[in-house]
Design a protein around this motif. Sequence first.
Motif, PDB file in Angstrom:
ATOM      1  N   THR A 392       1.105  -1.138  -0.126  1.00  0.00           N
ATOM      2  CA  THR A 392      -0.550   0.087  -0.463  1.00  0.00           C
ATOM      3  C   THR A 392       0.826   0.843   0.129  1.00  0.00           C
ATOM      4  N   MET A 393       0.485   2.168  -0.448  1.00  0.00           N
ATOM      5  CA  MET A 393       0.786   3.479  -0.822  1.00  0.00           C
ATOM      6  C   MET A 393       0.570   4.423   0.488  1.00  0.00           C
ATOM      7  N   THR A 394       1.130   4.721   1.827  1.00  0.00           N
ATOM      8  CA  THR A 394       1.381   4.869   2.859  1.00  0.00           C
ATOM      9  C   THR A 394       1.337   7.042   2.638  1.00  0.00           C
ATOM     10  N   LYS A 395       1.070   7.882   3.580  1.00  0.00           N
ATOM     11  CA  LYS A 395       0.540   8.576   3.369  1.00  0.00           C
ATOM     12  C   LYS A 395       1.868   9.436   4.105  1.00  0.00           C
ATOM     13  N   ILE A 396       2.671  10.077   3.662  1.00  0.00           N
ATOM     14  CA  ILE A 396       3.680  10.571   4.849  1.00  0.00           C
ATOM     15  C   ILE A 396       4.051  11.647   5.199  1.00  0.00           C
ATOM     16  N   GLU A 397       3.915  12.261   6.210  1.00  0.00           N
ATOM     17  CA  GLU A 397       3.101  13.599   6.813  1.00  0.00           C
ATOM     18  C   GLU A 397       4.686  14.515   6.764  1.00  0.00           C
ATOM     19  N   THR A 398       5.495  15.271   5.862  1.00  0.00           N
ATOM     20  CA  THR A 398       6.381  16.005   5.571  1.00  0.00           C
ATOM     21  C   THR A 398       6.086  17.046   6.379  1.00  0.00           C
ATOM     22  N   GLY A 399       5.293  17.740   7.336  1.00  0.00           N
ATOM     23  CA  GLY A 399       5.315  18.613   7.809  1.00  0.00           C
ATOM     24  C   GLY A 399       4.785  19.995   6.324  1.00  0.00           C
ATOM     25  N   LYS A 400       5.521  20.094   5.552  1.00  0.00           N
ATOM     26  CA  LYS A 400       5.399  21.302   4.784  1.00  0.00           C
ATOM     27  C   LYS A 400       4.242  21.286   4.637  1.00  0.00           C
ATOM     28  N   GLY A 401       3.756  22.800   3.763  1.00  0.00           N
ATOM     29  CA  GLY A 401       2.954  23.147   3.189  1.00  0.00           C
ATOM     30  C   GLY A 401       2.660  22.343   1.510  1.00  0.00           C
ATOM     31  N   LYS A 402       1.275  22.982   1.561  1.00  0.00           N
ATOM     32  CA  LYS A 402       2.014  22.866  -0.508  1.00  0.00           C
ATOM     33  C   LYS A 402       2.355  23.900  -0.498  1.00  0.00           C
ATOM     34  N   LEU A 403       2.542  22.761  -2.080  1.00  0.00           N
ATOM     35  CA  LEU A 403       3.414  23.328  -2.740  1.00  0.00           C
ATOM     36  C   LEU A 403       3.496  23.138  -4.616  1.00  0.00           C
ATOM     37  N   PHE A 404       3.747  24.280  -4.974  1.00  0.00           N
ATOM     38  CA  PHE A 404       3.179  23.627  -6.572  1.00  0.00           C
ATOM     39  C   PHE A 404       4.123  24.600  -7.657  1.00  0.00           C
ATOM     40  N   TRP A 405       3.887  23.867  -8.349  1.00  0.00           N
ATOM     41  CA  TRP A 405       5.174  24.238  -9.047  1.00  0.00           C
ATOM     42  C   TRP A 405       5.126  25.543  -9.701  1.00  0.00           C
ATOM     43  N   ALA A 406       4.570  26.285  -9.558  1.00  0.00           N
ATOM     44  CA  ALA A 406       5.100  27.776  -9.782  1.00  0.00           C
ATOM     45  C   ALA A 406       6.237  28.476  -8.842  1.00  0.00           C
ATOM     46  N   ASP A 407       5.889  27.659  -8.192  1.00  0.00           N
ATOM     47  CA  ASP A 407       6.186  28.769  -6.558  1.00  0.00           C
ATOM     48  C   ASP A 407       7.784  27.461  -6.911  1.00  0.00           C
ATOM     49  N   HIS A 408       7.777  26.275  -6.986  1.00  0.00           N
ATOM     50  CA  HIS A 408       9.156  25.590  -6.488  1.00  0.00           C
ATOM     51  C   HIS A 408      10.412  26.008  -6.973  1.00  0.00           C
ATOM     52  N   PRO A 409      11.041  26.004  -5.871  1.00  0.00           N
ATOM     53  CA  PRO A 409      12.339  26.738  -6.731  1.00  0.00           C
ATOM     54  C   PRO A 409      12.849  25.860  -7.611  1.00  0.00           C
ATOM     55  N   ALA A 410      12.927  24.500  -8.229  1.00  0.00           N
ATOM     56  CA  ALA A 410      13.391  24.226  -9.548  1.00  0.00           C
ATOM     57  C   ALA A 410      12.773  24.464 -11.234  1.00  0.00           C
ATOM     58  N   ASN A 411      11.358  24.992 -10.967  1.00  0.00           N
ATOM     59  CA  ASN A 411      10.913  25.627 -12.001  1.00  0.00           C
ATOM     60  C   ASN A 411      11.921  27.082 -12.485  1.00  0.00           C
ATOM     61  N   PRO A 412      12.098  27.161 -14.019  1.00  0.00           N
ATOM     62  CA  PRO A 412      13.347  27.514 -14.465  1.00  0.00           C
ATOM     63  C   PRO A 412      12.944  29.563 -14.392  1.00  0.00           C
ATOM     64  N   ILE A 413      11.546  29.540 -14.267  1.00  0.00           N
ATOM     65  CA  ILE A 413      11.509  30.837 -14.496  1.00  0.00           C
ATOM     66  C   ILE A 413      11.751  31.496 -12.616  1.00  0.00           C
ATOM     67  N   ASN A 414      11.930  30.864 -11.210  1.00  0.00           N
ATOM     68  CA  ASN A 414      11.676  31.403 -10.022  1.00  0.00           C
ATOM     69  C   ASN A 414      13.066  31.167  -9.949  1.00  0.00           C
ATOM     70  N   GLN A 415      14.021  30.294 -10.546  1.00  0.00           N
ATOM     71  CA  GLN A 415      15.600  30.414 -10.989  1.00  0.00           C
ATOM     72  C   GLN A 415      16.056  31.268 -11.223  1.00  0.00           C
ATOM     73  N   LYS A 416      15.482  32.409 -12.094  1.00  0.00           N
ATOM     74  CA  LYS A 416      15.621  33.241 -12.646  1.00  0.00           C
ATOM     75  C   LYS A 416      15.738  34.555 -11.946  1.00  0.00           C
ATOM     76  N   ALA A 417      14.286  34.044 -11.178  1.00  0.00           N
ATOM     77  CA  ALA A 417      13.864  35.257  -9.880  1.00  0.00           C
ATOM     78  C   ALA A 417      14.791  35.146  -8.761  1.00  0.00           C
ATOM     79  N   THR A 418      15.583  34.518  -8.533  1.00  0.00           N
ATOM     80  CA  THR A 418      16.422  33.891  -7.584  1.00  0.00           C
ATOM     81  C   THR A 418      18.104  34.469  -7.485  1.00  0.00           C
ATOM     82  N   ALA A 419      18.273  34.301  -9.624  1.00  0.00           N
ATOM     83  CA  ALA A 419      19.768  35.291 -10.030  1.00  0.00           C
ATOM     84  C   ALA A 419      19.665  36.571  -9.559  1.00  0.00           C
ATOM     85  N   SER A 420      18.383  37.261 -10.014  1.00  0.00           N
ATOM     86  CA  SER A 420      18.466  38.155 -10.685  1.00  0.00           C
ATOM     87  C   SER A 420      18.406  39.081  -9.292  1.00  0.00           C
ATOM     88  N   ARG A 421      17.892  38.292  -7.789  1.00  0.00           N
ATOM     89  CA  ARG A 421      18.340  39.119  -6.867  1.00  0.00           C
ATOM     90  C   ARG A 421      19.512  39.571  -6.344  1.00  0.00           C
TER      91      ARG A 421
END
Lengths: 421, 453
Positions: A392-421
């Motif tokens: 069975t696939m059991t849910k693990i509590e990661t303690g983290k809130g929801k994270l969507f692709w738009a906000d994900h650090p791997a998303n190139p858009i966010n990488q650019k934002a990080t780089a320009s900061r």
Amino acid sequence: MADLTTNFAGIKSPNPFWLASGPPTNTGYQVMNAFRAGWGGAVWKTLGVPIANVSSRYGAVSYKNNRIMGFNNIELITDRSLEVNIREMKEVKEKFPNHAVIASLMFETKEEWHDCIKKCEDVGVDGFELNFGCPHGMCERGMGSAVGQNPDVCEKITSWVMEKATKPVIVKLTPNITDITKAALAAQRGGANAVSLINTINSVTGIDLDRMEPRPIVDGLSTHGGYCGPAVKPIALNMVSEISNHPDFKLPISGIGGIETWQDAAEFILMGATSLQICTAVMHYGFKIVIELKEGLSNYLDSKEVKSITELSGKAARKVKKWEQLDLNYKVIAKINSDKCIGCQLCYIACEDGAHQSIAINPDSRIPIILKDKCVGCNLCSLVCPVEECITMTKIETGKGKLFWADHPANPINQKATASR
Amino acid sequence: MVHPSLTNKETTEDKFSKIKPLYNPNEAVIEASRCLFCHDAPCITACPTSIDIPMFIRQIMTKNTKGAAKTIFTQNILGKSCGDVCPTSVLCEGACVYHHLNEKPIEIGRLQAYATNDAIENNIKFFEKGETTNKKVAVIGGGPAGLACAHELTVLGHAVTVFDANEKAGGLNTYGVAPYKFSNKDSEKEVKYISNIGFEIKTSTKVITEGKSTDNKVLLSDLEKNYDAIFIGTGLGKTKSTGITGENLKGVYGATEFIYDLRKKEQRIDPGKSVVIIGGGNTGIDAAVESALLGAEVTMVYRRSENELNAYDFEVQHAREKGVKFLFLSSPVEIVGKDKVEGIKFIKNTIERTKSNTKSKPEIKPVTGTEFIINCDRVIIATGQEKQVNFLNGIQNLKLEAGKIVINKDFQTSNAKYFAGGDCINGGKEVVNAAADGRDAARGIHKFLMKGK
């Protein structure tokens, strides 16, 4: 007991199970036998311009020793005269006034469409299904899927029909198209009362390896046919959900594609269908399967405390989202129930060779060990495991809130934002 | 005299029809498709010859029957007889993971027989004689161990001659196993198929330790002179005597001898009217079932209880299905009769299980005054076979332990030129064990012969 009576776009039937247009609805004899067996409705084998059929018409795909996992046909529309078909429809309606008889139609000119619609309505048919989906033989002549694949033509012919028809009109859609919602919306624009899907998928079922000839073989040759049967259900479910979820689409959906059991039927309903059409399963097992379909679906509705199909319809479709709407912080990992494990180690080798090397052999027993830190929760092991509910696939509590692709650090858009900061 | 119930050949064949009939192609594919294709499959581990069972089953499923036969024969050239005669329920099929699902295990034996049958019937060759090493090996005994050894040696390039005292090669497959498992014809075909690779079999040729070589005898010292290595695959000897009075009466048979006669005459023998079998092993069961199939009333008498029977449960059940009656906790005292068997006297036993010694068989205690007689016209003694000690003692420096030849990991004996395998090293196991021994001994012989090359 849940109420299975159906009112689909104004077409009433004792239950949602209709025979799809095809060989089982070729004659009045068959349709009456089907109604006696318990089917709610029948979409008559497509009426149209005269054709002729080849001998050797069907092909099938077996999986191991299971016959007809997938099925295809190169049969065309009815090869009987319009007069005979109309006469038999009349007989059926006289004997079974409360069952739905739907005339499937395929014509070229507006006059032909109008003429046939009138003849059908005169004998009391309950509705029409426009065959814009047949992928072989007819499309080469500008009909069938040639119509379904061109939204403008689809809309235009639908509107021709709507000029004449007083009974509900269903447009049957072809899956041999990049975006099925385009055709569905065109049907809606043309004034259709409902859509049905999917028609069959372009296919060659296999090749005779001795003769090196594709199947079904017609004097050494073959042609692509329409694929259906249990194997196409996932494709159909996706297409039904796409239409069902489209914000501009408002019509009822009749689900077709590999339905064989009540579970299949329930899945189509959950994806947005409110009537169900079945052909291949009847070609395989006969009309009797409807007894199980009805009882199984009714029990399911009861168990979910749902009173009607309409109430259930679309509940799962609304959970089909775009990938980027999925939570990337959601995490499951595999868990092996050692009491159930039979030690086949298929999970081990599947993960080792085919996935993420997250299962280890246990030196002390045949029961493998899940490497929790490496498991990505891909489900593969639980899918290959031959024992019900063992992995069975059991849910693990990661303690983290929801994270969507738009906000994900791997998303190139966010990488650019990080780089320009 | 042929028993009245057996007046024509058809009847014999009917009664002795295969208990594991050959699959037809459709049955085979359906059964094969049930296999889960386990990783590191337990059935392979359970097979003494380590056949890649899931692979050959997958090959059957994809109708690659030829490939399946190759997979089997690569590990075990006696794959056909093993498929037919192996006690699969305690070997491969016993290890099938389906048991844990309370599902019927895959019928591996029948699938194996199906795949290999095709290759044998059509004489499909998978192996070639290896490039010659100019070494010669003598194999004593053309049973499963000897044949497996000879085949592997031939593949490795050695010139092999098999010597067998019997009219036909095959050993127990020809003269020992129950004909409803493996018939004379089956054995003949298998021997032919195996030897087709190109080794010689000299049948009706007994190897002797003393005397002179003749047409049908060959002196061991001559073999030593003419061959670079010798493999001993002589199996076991005749039935052990129980030592009780009356064993010499007419109508008393040893189980091994009874079965030998039955196989040789293709079941066309007089089974007697009322038969008592003494013993609790698989050979006794075979003799019992064979007698019952031929129309005799059969009682099998064992000194301990049913729990201690050496015979496999499935064999006991099969015997019961064929009408064999069992009597437990009774030891034979004397076979009675004037010049032929009229009955056999037994005494009742009690057994005592000691807690400290749960593994070994419980002690028997006869109960005085409980003697009774079972009337019968035939007694078959099935209490084990002798080792071939006389013959083996004729080989110089050959170390034996309890009559069994002692070998090292290369199947080499204490006499470096001699290698051994099969029943003569293990005291009597299955055909499949002999096949594994023979194959591995051939590899040991190869290592020995090619040392320094």
